[in-house]
Design an enzyme around this catalytic site. Sequence first.
Site, PDB file in Angstrom:
ATOM      1  N   LYS A   1     -48.055   2.277   2.026  1.00 43.91           N
ATOM      2  CA  LYS A   1     -47.997   3.745   1.996  1.00 43.91           C
ATOM      3  C   LYS A   1     -48.430   4.253   0.623  1.00 43.91           C
ATOM      4  CE  LYS A   1     -44.113   6.310   1.948  1.00 43.91           C
ATOM      5  NZ  LYS A   1     -44.359   7.438   1.015  1.00 43.91           N
TER       6      LYS A   1
ATOM      7  N   ASP B   1     -49.460   9.356   2.809  1.00 47.65           N
ATOM      8  CA  ASP B   1     -48.283  10.225   2.955  1.00 47.65           C
ATOM      9  C   ASP B   1     -48.441  11.441   2.045  1.00 47.65           C
ATOM     10  OD1 ASP B   1     -45.760  11.162   3.611  1.00 47.65           O
ATOM     11  OD2 ASP B   1     -44.690   9.734   2.334  1.00 47.65           O
TER      12      ASP B   1
ATOM     13  N   LYS C   1     -48.122  14.645   3.325  1.00 48.37           N
ATOM     14  CA  LYS C   1     -47.270  15.707   3.888  1.00 48.37           C
ATOM     15  C   LYS C   1     -47.943  17.076   3.803  1.00 48.37           C
ATOM     16  CE  LYS C   1     -42.903  13.296   2.927  1.00 48.37           C
ATOM     17  NZ  LYS C   1     -43.329  12.226   2.028  1.00 48.37           N
TER      18      LYS C   1
ATOM     19  N   ASP D   1     -49.788  23.838   5.189  1.00 49.44           N
ATOM     20  CA  ASP D   1     -50.528  25.019   4.730  1.00 49.44           C
ATOM     21  C   ASP D   1     -50.964  25.770   5.979  1.00 49.44           C
ATOM     22  OD1 ASP D   1     -52.209  26.809   3.186  1.00 49.44           O
ATOM     23  OD2 ASP D   1     -52.379  25.224   1.680  1.00 49.44           O
TER      24      ASP D   1
ATOM     25  N   THR E   1     -56.727  25.492   6.586  1.00 48.80           N
ATOM     26  CA  THR E   1     -56.742  24.640   5.393  1.00 48.80           C
ATOM     27  C   THR E   1     -56.342  23.213   5.747  1.00 48.80           C
ATOM     28  OG1 THR E   1     -56.239  26.550   4.028  1.00 48.80           O
ATOM     29  CG2 THR E   1     -55.757  24.390   3.075  1.00 48.80           C
TER      30      THR E   1
ATOM     31  N   THR F   1     -35.565  12.765   4.582  1.00 50.92           N
ATOM     32  CA  THR F   1     -34.347  11.947   4.492  1.00 50.92           C
ATOM     33  C   THR F   1     -33.557  12.271   3.230  1.00 50.92           C
ATOM     34  OG1 THR F   1     -35.873  10.231   3.757  1.00 50.92           O
ATOM     35  CG2 THR F   1     -34.913   9.961   5.922  1.00 50.92           C
TER      36      THR F   1
ATOM     37  N   ARG G   1     -37.974   1.632  -2.990  1.00 51.45           N
ATOM     38  CA  ARG G   1     -37.282   1.099  -4.156  1.00 51.45           C
ATOM     39  C   ARG G   1     -36.446  -0.143  -3.902  1.00 51.45           C
ATOM     40  NH1 ARG G   1     -35.694   7.125  -5.778  1.00 51.45           N
ATOM     41  NH2 ARG G   1     -35.924   7.228  -3.509  1.00 51.45           N
TER      42      ARG G   1
HETATM   43  O1  C5P Z   1     -37.854   4.341  -2.535  1.00 48.16           O
HETATM   44  P1  C5P Z   1     -37.575   4.817  -1.135  1.00 48.16           P
HETATM   45  O2  C5P Z   1     -37.376   3.694  -0.138  1.00 48.16           O
HETATM   46  O3  C5P Z   1     -36.502   5.885  -1.082  1.00 48.16           O
HETATM   47  O4  C5P Z   1     -38.957   5.518  -0.720  1.00 48.16           O
HETATM   48  C1  C5P Z   1     -39.088   6.278   0.429  1.00 48.16           C
HETATM   49  C2  C5P Z   1     -40.510   6.712   0.587  1.00 48.16           C
HETATM   50  O5  C5P Z   1     -40.618   7.398   1.833  1.00 48.16           O
HETATM   51  C3  C5P Z   1     -40.987   7.680  -0.484  1.00 48.16           C
HETATM   52  O6  C5P Z   1     -42.359   7.352  -0.714  1.00 48.16           O
HETATM   53  C4  C5P Z   1     -40.886   9.036   0.151  1.00 48.16           C
HETATM   54  O7  C5P Z   1     -41.888   9.912  -0.301  1.00 48.16           O
HETATM   55  C5  C5P Z   1     -41.115   8.708   1.616  1.00 48.16           C
HETATM   56  N1  C5P Z   1     -40.507   9.629   2.598  1.00 48.16           N
HETATM   57  C6  C5P Z   1     -39.153   9.898   2.663  1.00 48.16           C
HETATM   58  N2  C5P Z   1     -38.660  10.770   3.590  1.00 48.16           N
HETATM   59  C7  C5P Z   1     -39.469  11.351   4.479  1.00 48.16           C
HETATM   60  C8  C5P Z   1     -40.838  11.061   4.455  1.00 48.16           C
HETATM   61  C9  C5P Z   1     -41.325  10.180   3.489  1.00 48.16           C
HETATM   62  O8  C5P Z   1     -38.387   9.336   1.878  1.00 48.16           O
HETATM   63  N3  C5P Z   1     -38.981  12.135   5.417  1.00 48.16           N
END
Ligand code: C5P
Length: 233
Positions: free
Chosen positions: A39, A66, A68, A71, A75, A130, A209
């Site tokens: 991603k 990703d 997101k 707009d 666009t 989330t 992470r």
């Molecule tokens: O580090 P972590 O596991 O929290 O990363 C979650 C990844 O998922 C991040 O790149 C974040 O931008 C993405 N994300 C998210 N919640 C969403 C959509 C994408 O945490 N609803």
Amino acid sequence: MDSASTDLRPRLALALDSDDLVAAMRLARALNGHFGVAKIGLELYSAAGPESIGAIGGLGYDVFLDLKLHDIPTTVARAARVLGALGVSYLTMHAAGGTDMLRAGVDGLRTGAGNAGLEEPAALAVTVLTSEADAAAELGRRVEAAAAAGCPGVVCAAADLAEVDRRGPGLIRVVPGIRLPGDPADDQRRVASPGDALAAGADVIVVGRSVTAAPDPVEAADRLHRTVLGADV
Ligand code: C5P
């Protein structure tokens, strides 16, 4: 890597949340055997742009872009047309943008991919982040908007999967907010373990992470495979 682990790879997306393409490439190379999807988020795309897609895709990953998008429909359609020609497998758009915006994004992706002779990327509608504590009122409406607009999938928290199934049966369900047991939630509010998310019906889980910030990411990715396979999803 045994066959059960190999089968798991397309369902595991590695969040390459880095603003440095060289560092992201190093991580992507090290974890190629564990993850089938990589991603690229706002951070990496802002730093390295379309070059990051070719570089990461060149390692054999399906690229999940990703960005997101959110707009006005015109666009979003124009941006999606550009992004659809870059060779990604998934692109995110905010479901909060509404059915017309999502449909414009889907159409743009199709046109862009078609012009480039590529397979159409799957548009994923982000339902409720989330990092937000409460999905509540908006979730169902956003899932229905995604389905009505022709999005093949949605992004949602593990806790929202049952409602997503009710409101949008057949959609691809992508679940971020994944934490290996014992890891901190950081800024995420609605987290789940990898095994629980897959057992609850996630088609793809996004892992950031818990693996990328671990002292030894390869060891953490090994643990990820072991916990999922142990959960027998
Ligand atoms: O580090 P972590 O596991 O929290 O990363 C979650 C990844 O998922 C991040 O790149 C974040 O931008 C993405 N994300 C998210 N919640 C969403 C959509 C994408 O945490 N609803």
